[in-house]
Design a protein around this motif. Structure first.
Motif, PDB file in Angstrom:
ATOM      1  N   THR A  56      10.400  47.830  99.275  1.00  0.00           N
ATOM      2  CA  THR A  56      11.834  47.637  99.483  1.00  0.00           C
ATOM      3  C   THR A  56      12.116  46.993 100.835  1.00  0.00           C
ATOM      4  OG1 THR A  56      12.348  49.511  98.063  1.00  0.00           O
ATOM      5  CG2 THR A  56      14.061  48.815  99.601  1.00  0.00           C
ATOM      6  N   VAL A  57      11.472  47.466 101.875  1.00  0.00           N
ATOM      7  CA  VAL A  57      11.703  46.927 103.219  1.00  0.00           C
ATOM      8  C   VAL A  57      11.236  45.481 103.312  1.00  0.00           C
ATOM      9  CG1 VAL A  57      10.981  47.135 105.640  1.00  0.00           C
ATOM     10  CG2 VAL A  57      11.696  49.154 104.375  1.00  0.00           C
ATOM     11  N   VAL A  58      10.039  45.194 102.822  1.00  0.00           N
ATOM     12  CA  VAL A  58       9.513  43.829 102.904  1.00  0.00           C
ATOM     13  C   VAL A  58      10.324  42.882 102.025  1.00  0.00           C
ATOM     14  CG1 VAL A  58       7.505  42.377 102.407  1.00  0.00           C
ATOM     15  CG2 VAL A  58       7.200  44.570 103.547  1.00  0.00           C
ATOM     16  N   GLY A  59      10.659  43.307 100.810  1.00  0.00           N
ATOM     17  CA  GLY A  59      11.464  42.465  99.922  1.00  0.00           C
ATOM     18  C   GLY A  59      12.838  42.181 100.483  1.00  0.00           C
ATOM     19  N   ALA A  60      13.485  43.199 101.034  1.00  0.00           N
ATOM     20  CA  ALA A  60      14.806  42.999 101.640  1.00  0.00           C
ATOM     21  C   ALA A  60      14.717  42.097 102.857  1.00  0.00           C
ATOM     22  CB  ALA A  60      15.417  44.349 102.011  1.00  0.00           C
ATOM     23  N   ALA A  61      13.672  42.263 103.659  1.00  0.00           N
ATOM     24  CA  ALA A  61      13.512  41.418 104.849  1.00  0.00           C
ATOM     25  C   ALA A  61      13.304  39.960 104.455  1.00  0.00           C
ATOM     26  CB  ALA A  61      12.342  41.922 105.689  1.00  0.00           C
ATOM     27  N   LEU A  62      12.478  39.713 103.442  1.00  0.00           N
ATOM     28  CA  LEU A  62      12.261  38.336 102.987  1.00  0.00           C
ATOM     29  C   LEU A  62      13.541  37.725 102.435  1.00  0.00           C
ATOM     30  CD1 LEU A  62       8.780  38.579 101.220  1.00  0.00           C
ATOM     31  CD2 LEU A  62       9.333  37.331 103.312  1.00  0.00           C
ATOM     32  N   THR A  63      14.289  38.511 101.672  1.00  0.00           N
ATOM     33  CA  THR A  63      15.539  38.015 101.099  1.00  0.00           C
ATOM     34  C   THR A  63      16.553  37.709 102.197  1.00  0.00           C
ATOM     35  OG1 THR A  63      15.126  39.310  99.100  1.00  0.00           O
ATOM     36  CG2 THR A  63      17.356  38.495  99.425  1.00  0.00           C
ATOM     37  N   LEU A  64      16.708  38.595 103.147  1.00  0.00           N
ATOM     38  CA  LEU A  64      17.645  38.359 104.249  1.00  0.00           C
ATOM     39  C   LEU A  64      17.215  37.181 105.127  1.00  0.00           C
ATOM     40  CD1 LEU A  64      18.493  42.011 105.299  1.00  0.00           C
ATOM     41  CD2 LEU A  64      19.945  40.391 104.071  1.00  0.00           C
ATOM     42  N   LEU A  65      15.933  37.070 105.379  1.00  0.00           N
ATOM     43  CA  LEU A  65      15.426  35.939 106.150  1.00  0.00           C
ATOM     44  C   LEU A  65      15.672  34.628 105.397  1.00  0.00           C
ATOM     45  CD1 LEU A  65      13.986  35.246 108.787  1.00  0.00           C
ATOM     46  CD2 LEU A  65      11.828  35.456 107.556  1.00  0.00           C
ATOM     47  N   GLY A  66      15.525  34.664 104.079  1.00  0.00           N
ATOM     48  CA  GLY A  66      15.828  33.491 103.267  1.00  0.00           C
ATOM     49  C   GLY A  66      17.285  33.102 103.355  1.00  0.00           C
TER      50      GLY A  66
ATOM     51  N   LEU B  44      18.947  29.569 104.831  1.00  0.00           N
ATOM     52  CA  LEU B  44      19.839  28.664 104.107  1.00  0.00           C
ATOM     53  C   LEU B  44      20.764  27.946 105.083  1.00  0.00           C
ATOM     54  CD1 LEU B  44      20.854  30.656 100.912  1.00  0.00           C
ATOM     55  CD2 LEU B  44      19.306  28.706 101.073  1.00  0.00           C
ATOM     56  N   LEU B  45      21.090  28.626 106.184  1.00  0.00           N
ATOM     57  CA  LEU B  45      21.945  28.030 107.213  1.00  0.00           C
ATOM     58  C   LEU B  45      21.141  27.262 108.255  1.00  0.00           C
ATOM     59  CD1 LEU B  45      24.304  31.078 107.775  1.00  0.00           C
ATOM     60  CD2 LEU B  45      24.724  29.065 106.352  1.00  0.00           C
ATOM     61  N   LEU B  46      19.938  27.699 108.524  1.00  0.00           N
ATOM     62  CA  LEU B  46      19.058  27.067 109.498  1.00  0.00           C
ATOM     63  C   LEU B  46      17.952  26.317 108.759  1.00  0.00           C
ATOM     64  CD1 LEU B  46      18.622  30.126 111.882  1.00  0.00           C
ATOM     65  CD2 LEU B  46      20.140  28.177 112.202  1.00  0.00           C
ATOM     66  N   PRO B  47      17.287  25.390 109.441  1.00  0.00           N
ATOM     67  CA  PRO B  47      16.169  24.700 108.785  1.00  0.00           C
ATOM     68  C   PRO B  47      15.022  25.674 108.499  1.00  0.00           C
ATOM     69  CG  PRO B  47      16.771  23.637 110.855  1.00  0.00           C
ATOM     70  CD  PRO B  47      17.573  24.876 110.754  1.00  0.00           C
ATOM     71  N   GLY B  48      14.565  25.669 107.284  1.00  0.00           N
ATOM     72  CA  GLY B  48      13.462  26.543 106.904  1.00  0.00           C
ATOM     73  C   GLY B  48      13.411  26.722 105.398  1.00  0.00           C
ATOM     74  N   PRO B  49      12.432  27.462 104.930  1.00  0.00           N
ATOM     75  CA  PRO B  49      12.226  27.639 103.484  1.00  0.00           C
ATOM     76  C   PRO B  49      13.109  28.739 102.905  1.00  0.00           C
ATOM     77  CG  PRO B  49      10.497  28.746 104.678  1.00  0.00           C
ATOM     78  CD  PRO B  49      11.356  28.056 105.707  1.00  0.00           C
ATOM     79  N   GLY B  50      14.408  28.551 102.921  1.00  0.00           N
ATOM     80  CA  GLY B  50      15.351  29.584 102.502  1.00  0.00           C
ATOM     81  C   GLY B  50      15.195  30.010 101.054  1.00  0.00           C
ATOM     82  N   LEU B  51      15.224  29.044 100.135  1.00  0.00           N
ATOM     83  CA  LEU B  51      15.137  29.402  98.713  1.00  0.00           C
ATOM     84  C   LEU B  51      13.798  30.050  98.377  1.00  0.00           C
ATOM     85  CD1 LEU B  51      16.851  26.332  97.035  1.00  0.00           C
ATOM     86  CD2 LEU B  51      17.736  28.640  97.297  1.00  0.00           C
ATOM     87  N   LEU B  52      12.742  29.556  98.981  1.00  0.00           N
ATOM     88  CA  LEU B  52      11.423  30.127  98.727  1.00  0.00           C
ATOM     89  C   LEU B  52      11.365  31.596  99.158  1.00  0.00           C
ATOM     90  CD1 LEU B  52       8.450  29.737  97.899  1.00  0.00           C
ATOM     91  CD2 LEU B  52       8.014  29.053 100.250  1.00  0.00           C
ATOM     92  N   LEU B  53      11.898  31.900 100.324  1.00  0.00           N
ATOM     93  CA  LEU B  53      11.878  33.283 100.805  1.00  0.00           C
ATOM     94  C   LEU B  53      12.773  34.188  99.966  1.00  0.00           C
ATOM     95  CD1 LEU B  53      11.841  32.797 104.671  1.00  0.00           C
ATOM     96  CD2 LEU B  53       9.970  33.511 103.189  1.00  0.00           C
TER      97      LEU B  53
END
Length: 90
Positions: free
Chosen positions: A25-35, A39-48
């Motif tokens: 739960t913690v890792v999945g939520a962290a990846l989703t929030l980081l994604g 989405l606003l900053l340059p990076g792999p948003g959709l992938l995360l």
């Protein structure tokens, strides 16, 4: 008489399962929030976001539904983009 320490006891399978579920739960939520941030900053948003939802979907039904919906939308977007590029580069 032997002294029994709390630290020598084997962890029960219920406790291991709860720790595993909390970790997922913690890792999945962290990846989703980081994604979402990416989405606003340059990076792999959709992938995360997809990776985070995939992890969360192993534990939660709502995450499985969100993952399926996002997969459908990404498939539709890829088909649309493919059609647009074929029309542009004929």
């Amino acid at each position: 008489m032997r002294k029994v320490s709390v630290f020598n006891r084997a962890t029960s399978s219920h406790t291991k399962g709860a720790i595993t579920q909390a970790g997922i739960t913690v890792v999945g939520a962290a990846l989703t929030l980081l994604g979402l941030v990416f989405l606003l900053l340059p990076g792999p948003g959709l992938l995360l976001i997809i990776l985070g939802l995939a992890l969360l979907s192993t534990q939660y039904a709502w995450a499985k539904l969100a993952l399926r919906r996002s997969q459908r939308k990404l498939t539709q977007s890829a088909a649309w983009l493919d059609g647009m590029t074929r029309r542009l580069f004929r």
